[in-house]
Every structure is written in structure tokens, then in C-alpha cells.
Scaffold this motif. Structure first.
Motif, PDB file in Angstrom:
ATOM      1  N   LYS A 187      43.383  94.027 123.822  1.00 12.69           N
ATOM      2  CA  LYS A 187      43.641  94.840 125.372  1.00 12.69           C
ATOM      3  C   LYS A 187      42.951  94.049 126.307  1.00 12.69           C
ATOM      4  O   LYS A 187      43.093  93.752 127.315  1.00 12.69           O
ATOM      5  N   LYS A 188      41.561  93.483 125.923  1.00 15.61           N
ATOM      6  CA  LYS A 188      40.864  92.699 126.809  1.00 15.61           C
ATOM      7  C   LYS A 188      41.606  91.512 127.226  1.00 15.61           C
ATOM      8  O   LYS A 188      41.553  90.896 128.468  1.00 15.61           O
ATOM      9  N   GLU A 189      42.335  90.837 126.152  1.00 16.34           N
ATOM     10  CA  GLU A 189      42.899  89.808 126.503  1.00 16.34           C
ATOM     11  C   GLU A 189      44.168  89.817 127.494  1.00 16.34           C
ATOM     12  O   GLU A 189      44.230  89.225 128.358  1.00 16.34           O
ATOM     13  N   ILE A 190      44.982  90.774 127.365  1.00 13.39           N
ATOM     14  CA  ILE A 190      45.852  91.267 128.105  1.00 13.39           C
ATOM     15  C   ILE A 190      45.600  91.838 129.509  1.00 13.39           C
ATOM     16  O   ILE A 190      46.182  91.147 130.443  1.00 13.39           O
ATOM     17  N   ILE A 203      52.828  87.539 129.181  1.00 13.00           N
ATOM     18  CA  ILE A 203      51.715  88.018 128.353  1.00 13.00           C
ATOM     19  C   ILE A 203      52.101  88.000 127.021  1.00 13.00           C
ATOM     20  O   ILE A 203      51.452  87.826 126.030  1.00 13.00           O
ATOM     21  N   GLY A 204      53.367  88.883 126.899  1.00 14.54           N
ATOM     22  CA  GLY A 204      53.826  89.167 125.583  1.00 14.54           C
ATOM     23  C   GLY A 204      54.121  87.835 124.742  1.00 14.54           C
ATOM     24  O   GLY A 204      53.810  87.438 123.724  1.00 14.54           O
ATOM     25  N   HIS A 205      54.863  86.968 125.489  1.00 14.76           N
ATOM     26  CA  HIS A 205      54.918  85.482 124.909  1.00 14.76           C
ATOM     27  C   HIS A 205      53.852  84.609 124.665  1.00 14.76           C
ATOM     28  O   HIS A 205      53.862  84.125 123.742  1.00 14.76           O
ATOM     29  N   SER A 206      52.949  84.761 125.383  1.00 12.05           N
ATOM     30  CA  SER A 206      51.612  84.151 125.325  1.00 12.05           C
ATOM     31  C   SER A 206      50.939  84.576 123.924  1.00 12.05           C
ATOM     32  O   SER A 206      50.247  83.858 123.247  1.00 12.05           O
ATOM     33  N   LEU A 207      50.769  85.884 123.862  1.00  9.93           N
ATOM     34  CA  LEU A 207      50.205  86.373 122.936  1.00  9.93           C
ATOM     35  C   LEU A 207      51.103  86.776 121.558  1.00  9.93           C
ATOM     36  O   LEU A 207      50.363  87.126 120.358  1.00  9.93           O
ATOM     37  N   GLY A 208      52.175  86.363 121.501  1.00 10.37           N
ATOM     38  CA  GLY A 208      52.994  86.557 120.585  1.00 10.37           C
ATOM     39  C   GLY A 208      53.572  87.874 120.071  1.00 10.37           C
ATOM     40  O   GLY A 208      53.557  88.418 118.703  1.00 10.37           O
ATOM     41  N   ILE A 209      53.532  88.737 121.012  1.00 11.64           N
ATOM     42  CA  ILE A 209      53.792  90.266 120.980  1.00 11.64           C
ATOM     43  C   ILE A 209      55.073  90.514 121.772  1.00 11.64           C
ATOM     44  O   ILE A 209      55.401  89.649 122.838  1.00 11.64           O
ATOM     45  N   THR A 210      55.655  91.613 121.611  1.00 10.13           N
ATOM     46  CA  THR A 210      56.842  92.229 122.651  1.00 10.13           C
ATOM     47  C   THR A 210      56.378  92.581 123.769  1.00 10.13           C
ATOM     48  O   THR A 210      55.314  92.964 123.865  1.00 10.13           O
ATOM     49  N   GLU A 211      57.285  92.434 124.979  1.00  7.88           N
ATOM     50  CA  GLU A 211      56.736  92.906 126.080  1.00  7.88           C
ATOM     51  C   GLU A 211      56.432  94.551 126.040  1.00  7.88           C
ATOM     52  O   GLU A 211      55.699  95.067 126.715  1.00  7.88           O
ATOM     53  N   ARG A 212      57.328  95.306 125.208  1.00  6.02           N
ATOM     54  CA  ARG A 212      57.192  96.651 124.901  1.00  6.02           C
ATOM     55  C   ARG A 212      55.751  96.987 124.355  1.00  6.02           C
ATOM     56  O   ARG A 212      55.204  97.699 124.954  1.00  6.02           O
ATOM     57  N   THR A 213      55.280  96.278 123.628  1.00  5.98           N
ATOM     58  CA  THR A 213      53.787  96.429 123.066  1.00  5.98           C
ATOM     59  C   THR A 213      52.726  96.044 124.225  1.00  5.98           C
ATOM     60  O   THR A 213      51.768  96.735 124.293  1.00  5.98           O
ATOM     61  N   VAL A 214      53.029  95.155 124.901  1.00  8.20           N
ATOM     62  CA  VAL A 214      52.050  94.731 125.982  1.00  8.20           C
ATOM     63  C   VAL A 214      51.953  96.104 126.919  1.00  8.20           C
ATOM     64  O   VAL A 214      51.041  96.472 127.394  1.00  8.20           O
ATOM     65  N   LYS A 215      53.577  96.675 127.254  1.00 13.53           N
ATOM     66  CA  LYS A 215      53.383  97.841 127.912  1.00 13.53           C
ATOM     67  C   LYS A 215      52.488  98.970 127.432  1.00 13.53           C
ATOM     68  O   LYS A 215      51.770  99.829 128.186  1.00 13.53           O
ATOM     69  N   LYS A 216      52.656  99.382 126.289  1.00  8.63           N
ATOM     70  CA  LYS A 216      51.994 100.135 125.393  1.00  8.63           C
ATOM     71  C   LYS A 216      50.316  99.961 125.592  1.00  8.63           C
ATOM     72  O   LYS A 216      49.561 101.035 125.987  1.00  8.63           O
TER      73      LYS A 216
END
Length: 244
Positions: A187-190, A203-216
Motif C-alpha cells: 500500500k505504501k508503494e502504491i 502501478i499494477g504493471h509496475s508492481l506485477g499485480i492487476t489494476e483491480r487489485t490496485v483499486k482495492k
């Protein structure tokens, strides 16, 4: 004689109740236990709503904040506008290390109160407020509680009880929530990437997670920081020193 005995009995029961509360507070060391403690606290000091937090008593940067039934819109305004640094009630507690009642402080230092703060507090019915806490770790960490009551009479009647109990509640809070509100590195990185202007998809691409996860993650961040939107969350996080 019966009245005297009744008063003595009430006094013993009240003391026993406060002793039991402080014993429970001393054993409280998890978030779940602390939330129970706050409900128990409400039975003794029937607050309408409460906000509490811990952080630096020097910079007034918050590390963790929570509330029970406190107006979220007021808290968003309070933190977004940097009001902790101009809150006369908070400053008076820090200066004296004694619990404060809003009306008493205002009667003495009314000219030092921010007019917008007074207007906002009154509009949300927060003028009957008691505040206090504890300073720990060689003065480097402060835990602060602000309780809004329904009337001046309630504040007057419960002020001594509040002052007696809030230090042990503050210590229990720090023990139960030892980590800052955004101790999750993801969360701090996001939040940091958001502050740099990155979109959630990037951000999702940079951290290797989905955009949906970023939104959560962003929704959780906004809730914890009492933010209206993402930009507001970044602004509050910067004020609290959660990101650089």
C-alpha cells in the motif's frame, strides 16, 4: 442513614467498575480486545462519537487514526486542512499534559481558536468535547483521544472519570496497534507511485499485480486516511509523513 449507605454503596460499585476497566485495559494487546475496550469505555463515559490516534507530539504527524461514529466529513476536512497544527484544544493538552474540555479552553483562549475550526465543530455538534491521552517513549509518541458528548452537563459529570481512564486507554491503544496505519509495504508503494503521478493501470504493471487489485488497495487507503479521493489521500499521507 439509608441515603448515606446508598451513596457509599454507589461509590464502592463505581470504584470497583473503574478498577475492573483498568485491569482489562492493562491486559488489552490486540485490535479486537481494544475495540471491546472502547465499547466498555462507552458504557462508563457515554460518548456520542470518538476519534483517536497516535503519532509524533512534536510534528503532530499521525501514524494511525481510528474512530467510533465520528463524522467522516469533518475528519476529512480536519486532516486535509492541516488543522492538527492549529487545534488549540490539542495544543493545550500537549502543553499541560492534562485532559481538556472544549468549552473551558475556549472560554480562556477563544481568540486563539481557528474560526473555521469553531464553525465546523459547531456545525457537526462537536463543541461538547473532552480530550486527552498519554505521551510515551521518552516523549516521542503521543496517543490522543477526543470524545464528543451530547451536552455540557454530560461533559461536566463525566470529565473526572474520563481523565482517570483515558491514560490507560491510550497505552492500550499503542500496545494493540503498534504499527503505523500503512505498514503494508504494498500500500505504501502504491501511494508513493500515486504521488508521483502514475495511473492505477501503470502501478499494477509496475508492481506485477492487476489494476483491480490496485483499486482495492486504493479504496482501503482512502478509508484509513479519511480521504475523499486519491489525490486527497496522497495529500493527507504527505501531511502525516507516511510517504516522502
Amino acid at each position: 442513614m439509608r441515603k448515606i449507605l446508598a451513596r457509599e454503596k454507589d461509590g464502592r460499585e463505581r470504584k470497583d467498575g473503574l478498577d475492573t476497566f483498568m485491569e482489562y485495559a492493562a491486559k488489552c494487546h490486540t485490535p479486537k480486545q481494544f475495540q471491546r475496550l472502547l465499547l466498555y469505555f462507552r458504557e462508563i463515559v457515554p460518548y456520542r462519537c470518538m476519534v483517536y490516534g497516535w503519532g509524533s507530539p512534536t510534528t503532530l504527524a499521525a501514524a494511525r487514526v481510528g474512530d467510533i461514529d465520528y463524522p467522516r466529513a469533518f475528519l476529512n476536512w480536519y486532516f486535509s486542512s492541516g488543522m492538527p497544527q492549529r487545534d488549540t484544544l490539542l495544543q493545550e493538552w500537549l502543553r499541560t499534559r492534562r485532559c481538556q474540555y472544549w468549552a473551558d479552553v475556549f472560554s480562556r483562549l477563544g481568540d486563539q481558536f481557528d474560526p473555521t475550526y469553531v464553525k465546523q465543530a459547531v456545525s457537526y455538534g462537536l463543541e461538547h468535547t473532552m480530550a486527552g491521552g498519554a505521551i510515551e517513549v521518552e516523549g516521542k509518541v503521543g496517543s490522543y483521544f477526543s470524545l464528543a458528548m451530547n451536552s455540557e452537563e454530560e461533559c461536566r459529570n463525566k470529565f473526572e472519570t474520563f481523565a482517570a481512564l483515558v491514560p490507560c486507554v491510550a497505552v492500550a491503544f499503542r500496545r494493540s496497534y503498534a504499527m503505523p496505519i500503512l505498514h503494508d509495504e504494498k500500500k505504501k508503494e502504491i501511494l508513493k507511485l500515486l504521488s508521483w503521478g502514475f495511473e492505477q493501470k501503470e502501478i499494477g504493471h509496475s508492481l506485477g499485480i492487476t489494476e483491480r487489485t490496485v483499486k482495492k488497495h486504493v479504496e482501503v487507503i482512502k478509508k484509513k486516511l479519511y480521504a475523499r479521493n486519491t489525490h486527497n489521500a496522497v495529500a493527507i499521507a504527505l501531511r502525516w509523513g507516511l510517504i516522502e
